[in-house]
Design an enzyme around this catalytic site. Structure first.
Site, PDB file in Angstrom:
ATOM      1  N   ASP A 609      -5.207 -10.929   3.138  1.00 37.20           N
ATOM      2  CA  ASP A 609      -4.788  -9.607   2.660  1.00 37.20           C
ATOM      3  C   ASP A 609      -5.845  -8.839   1.900  1.00 37.20           C
ATOM      4  O   ASP A 609      -6.656  -8.129   2.470  1.00 37.20           O
ATOM      5  CB  ASP A 609      -3.526  -9.742   1.814  1.00 37.20           C
ATOM      6  CG  ASP A 609      -2.346 -10.264   2.615  1.00 37.20           C
ATOM      7  OD1 ASP A 609      -1.213  -9.891   2.304  1.00 37.20           O
ATOM      8  OD2 ASP A 609      -2.541 -11.038   3.571  1.00 37.20           O
ATOM      9  N   GLU A 832       4.635 -19.726  -4.334  1.00 39.72           N
ATOM     10  CA  GLU A 832       3.728 -19.180  -3.334  1.00 39.72           C
ATOM     11  C   GLU A 832       2.274 -19.373  -3.726  1.00 39.72           C
ATOM     12  O   GLU A 832       1.412 -19.672  -2.896  1.00 39.72           O
ATOM     13  CB  GLU A 832       4.036 -17.689  -3.143  1.00 39.72           C
ATOM     14  CG  GLU A 832       3.208 -16.997  -2.097  1.00 39.72           C
ATOM     15  CD  GLU A 832       3.545 -15.521  -1.978  1.00 39.72           C
ATOM     16  OE1 GLU A 832       3.054 -14.884  -1.021  1.00 39.72           O
ATOM     17  OE2 GLU A 832       4.304 -14.989  -2.823  1.00 39.72           O
TER      18      GLU A 832
END
Length: 862
Positions: A609, A832
């Protein structure tokens, strides 16, 4: 992590780009906005299980025929050559690849895989089951704490939500096939959900649930009045009908679908923990047309419109909010005699905790009622089945991963079981049509103006990264997921890989995110529903392929033999479509453009990302991680071709692999002497910052201006030649990479390797006003796992850095496992990502995606 989104909540589908419904010629019709049921209509006709019939054309011939027709039509209408090519690309983007499927026909059916037909394949709900069929009937649980004070109301729980206050929750035990146990904490309430399946009959067997409700603490807690809502719903085919009893209590729910035949669900009377029947419970029932599975929560909530009295004998009456007490059909066709498709029956049970209750699904093909062979799977028989499965799971877990034998604590072993169980319990079965924008080609913009088209209806059997935040399929995540799954149940890995390869389009592209079906679509913001056929993702599915090759399992090898043409087509598309400006260089297509509000344009296709790339995207970029992935892929497929005796493919792939593994060639493209590390290359300047302007934060570019150079971002990308084991043990660059990894001012932290050097100008920096840092310092377990494997690899090879690599492996494993265990102990969740500053969990939770790799790290299985 190429998530496509960072914030919640999904908006209405009507805001999405309008899909084009394909006409009979495969072309898109006029774009229009839709709401609700895009892409989940009845399935197209059955696909051939592979090969071509006598009258079929090969892919090359078909392309020539299509191009010829396009030329004739296009030139007749005065279309340009560019327009004809664009039309052809659009058509191929939503055409399935002609190679034989990697799985046998109807492999998900009850006839082919009866033990996998039913499962907890609805990971986005706290507890529910469905079949592996396109229009599957679904079952599920909702609950509502009516409140300790009469007349008060809690929140109706159904779908896993990041911010709803439920937790911790997750599967403690789940074998991926026939058994699971989960605990859910909701304020003062503790729910334990268990299921077990029993084989037999011709429709995938039977199953039973047990729900145990009890207070979190025996001291100072008030037992609230609790409502459990058990439901069964059909989704487009089949019927369900309540069998009325008295006082809203049903004798059962009868149903019929094409895949299940006749079936019956029975909610048994509640008992205490010892199985003794409780004297009183209040019942309500709802029978209505299905509003769509994604709207089921609101539909039930909207019908909780009356207060009832719960009147236990000898106790004070209490008010509760309930569904109707009658089992009358709420649809318009109650007297028409017509079959109503899409129905829901909900049975509400209300009483005070503690209690337990069982729901039994019985297949008509296995007899009727308690007279069925073996008796009804309930009560003591269910208790015995659950205990037997739990003991078998625990024994098999230790035999497989040997955590106890390695001296790990009982708490760490519990973490390992939860990591595996959460991943297996997060496997879903999805069916629907994705939205695809075609590759605009070299002459087109990265963001084409055309409307998206619908991909053909397709199934997907896959693990999901997070039940609460990402309950759908992600391509590069799944490669890491299957490293864990394969060690436990190789058959599940073959099923998952086969389904992903079934999504291959005519060019060899697979969409990196799969949003299939209404329930999945409802959880995704509209801008991220569309996949672009020019965008790739790391080929991490080749990680479990390499494991399958090394393992030597005959069933795995048979699968890989069938899957090889699709794997080869996928890899060929990757290296050709992402080719860079120089031979053997590669670049991720699909980078964000240099928008005014972005500090550094993101590269979602890379999976990393917001990891810093060249400040000004251009076709001149060379991306180090992508070149390493292609080199890794060429090596894996070379080994596979050799194993399968595919001589021609082996020769071509081996030649490519040799060129890509040539360290001189890697140096010439990516070694940056001024940085002392490998790096990306592109049009870049470090003189960028976000400054406050009238419209918020905007990017300001100073001096020196951007020019072609190596990108000065030390982090995960810098390590990829090491992570994918592309360097020789005596490489002159191995030592500097180990030093970079081990430097606490750069990547080393007490909690694992940080994603971006602490000395980087973009370390911990926001990418926009509304976009906090993601891969800019946080510790991610998937890349750390690759680092552990690489350090272990070089620690076992003779060379000048063997001892250093071995020592770093030991310390990094200690740091990673220790931190994940502490966070799990304190919060009850896998996360995460983890902070490189204090180790606390960040991002979405529970995250039983690639963070479940902690199990393999504990087992030292790389």
């Amino acid at each position: 992590m190429a998530r496509g989104e960072r914030k919640r909540r999904a908006g209405p589908l009507a805001d999405a780009p309008g899909p084009r419904a394909p006409d009979k010629a495969g072309r898109g019709g006029a774009g229009r906005r839709r709401e609700g049921r895009v892409g989940v209509g009845p399935a197209a006709g059955p696909r051939r299980p592979g090969g071509r019939g006598a009258g079929d054309q090969g892919p090359g011939s078909a392309a020539l025929v299509a191009l010829g027709l396009a030329l004739a039509l296009g030139l007749g209408l005065g279309l340009s050559w560019r327009g004809i090519l664009a039309w052809q690309r659009a058509r191929r983007a939503v055409t399935l690849h002609p190679a034989p499927l990697a799985l046998p026909p109807n492999s998900s059916s009850a006839a082919a895989s009866p033990d996998l037909f039913w499962g907890t394949y609805r990971p986005h709900v706290y507890f529910g089951m469905k079949t592996r069929s396109p229009r599957a009937p679904v079952t599920g649980l909702m609950w509502l704490q009516q409140g300790a004070t009469p007349g008060t109301l809690g929140q109706l729980r159904h779908t896993c939500e990041q911010g709803d206050g439920v937790g911790p929750y997750g599967w403690e035990l789940h074998d991926g096939v026939s058994f699971g146990r989960q605990r859910l904490q909701d304020g003062p309430l503790l729910l334990t959900t268990e299921f077990v399946k029993r084989p037999g009959g011709s429709h995938g067997g039977e199953w039973s649930w047990r729900i145990t409700a009890e207070p979190q603490s025996l001291e100072g807690s008030v037992s609230p009045l609790l409502s459990l809502f058990f439901y069964v719903a059909t989704d487009g085919q089949g019927t369900v009908r309540p069998d009325p009893g008295t006082g809203g209590q049903l004798k059962g729910i009868d149903g019929h679908t094409e895949d299940l035949g006749d079936f019956r669900l029975v909610l048994l009377p509640p008992t205490n923990a010892k199985g003794t029947a409780l004297k009183y419970g209040s019942y309500n029932v709802l029978w209505m047309p299905s509003p769509g599975l994604q709207l089921l929560t609101e539909a039930v909530k909207s019908r909780l419109n009356r207060w009832f009295q719960h009147r236990p004998p000898g106790g004070s009456p209490e008010r509760y909010l309930g569904l109707p007490v009658s089992s009358q059909w709420e649809g318009e066709n109650s007297q028409s005699g017509h079959t109503v498709r899409g129905q829901v029956v909900v049975q509400q049970l209300t009483l005070k905790i503690p209690f337990r209750v069982e729901l039994v699904f019985e297949s008509g093909s296995m007899g009727s009622g308690e007279s069925r062979p073996g008796g009804r799977l309930a009560g003591s028989m269910l208790s015995q089945a659950l205990d037997t499965h739990a003991a078998a799971f625990t024994h098999r877990f230790e035999e497989t991963f040997r955590l106890g034998a390695r001296g790990l604590s009982s708490g760490e072993q519990a973490l390992g079981r939860a990591a595996l169980s959460g991943l297996l319990g997060g496997i879903g079965y999805f069916y629907g049509q994705g939205l695809v924008l075609p590759d605009p080609g070299d002459e087109g913009p990265e963001e084409p103006a055309t409307a998206p088209s619908l991909f053909p209806p397709a199934p997907l059997f896959t693990a999901v990264p997070s039940r609460s935040f990402f309950p759908r399929g992600f391509l590069w995540d799944e490669g890491f997921h299957q490293l864990v799954v394969h060690q436990w149940e190789p058959r599940l890995t073959r099923e998952a890989l086969g389904h992903w390869l079934g999504l291959l389009n005519a060019d060899g592209w697979i969409g990196r995110e799969q949003v299939l079906g209404d329930e999945a679509r409802a959880r995704v913001p509209p801008p991220f529903l569309v996949q672009r056929a020019a965008h790739a993702n790391p080929p991490s599915l080749l990680l479990p392929v390499m494991r399958m090759l090394d393992g030597g399992d005959t069933a795995d090898l048979d699968f890989l033999r069938t899957a090889f043409p699709r794997l080869q087509a996928w890899f060929s598309w990757l290296r050709q479509s992402q080719a860079g400006p120089l031979p053997l260089s590669y670049r991720w297509r699909g980078r964000d453009q240099a928008a005014a509000g972005l500090l550094n344009p993101k590269t979602l296709p890379s999976g990393l990302d917001d990891y810093p790339r060249a400040s000004h995207p251009s076709p001149d970029e060379r991306h180090l991680d992508l070149r390493c992935w292609v080199a890794f892929g060429a090596s894996v497929l070379t080994q596979l071709a050799q194993k399968l005796g595919e001589t021609r493919a082996e020769t071509e792939l081996a030649d490519l692999a040799a060129k890509l593994r040539d360290e001189n060639g890697l140096d010439s493209l990516h070694w940056a002497p001024e940085l002392g590390a490998f790096a990306d290359f592109g049009n870049h300047t470090g003189a960028v910052r976000l400054a406050r302007g009238p419209q918020g934060l905007v990017r300001v570019v100073g001096r020196p201006p951007p020019h072609l150079q190596y990108v000065n971002a030390l982090g995960y990308v810098s390590l990829f030649p090491l992570l994918l084991r592309l360097l020789s043990p005596d490489s002159p660059h191995l030592g500097p990479l180990l030093d970079l990894l081990a430097d606490s001012r750069q990547l080393w932290s007490p909690f694992g390797l940080r994603s971006l050097s602490a000395s980087s100008p973009l370390y911990g920096q926001r990418n926009s006003e509304h976009d906090p840092p993601y891969w800019r310092g946080a510790v991610w377990f998937n890349v750390n796992y690759l680092a552990l494997g690489a350090l272990d690899h070089y620690g076992h090879l003779d060379g000048p850095h063997q001892a250093h690599a071995s020592q770093l492996h030991t310390q990094l494993r200690t740091n990673l496992v220790g931190n994940v265990w502490r966070q799990y102990r304190d919060t009850g969740f896998l996360w995460e990502q983890y902070s490189d500053q204090d180790g606390h969990g960040m991002g979405s939770r529970p995250f039983h995606g690639w963070t479940s790799l902690v199990l393999l790290a504990m087992a030292e299985d790389y």
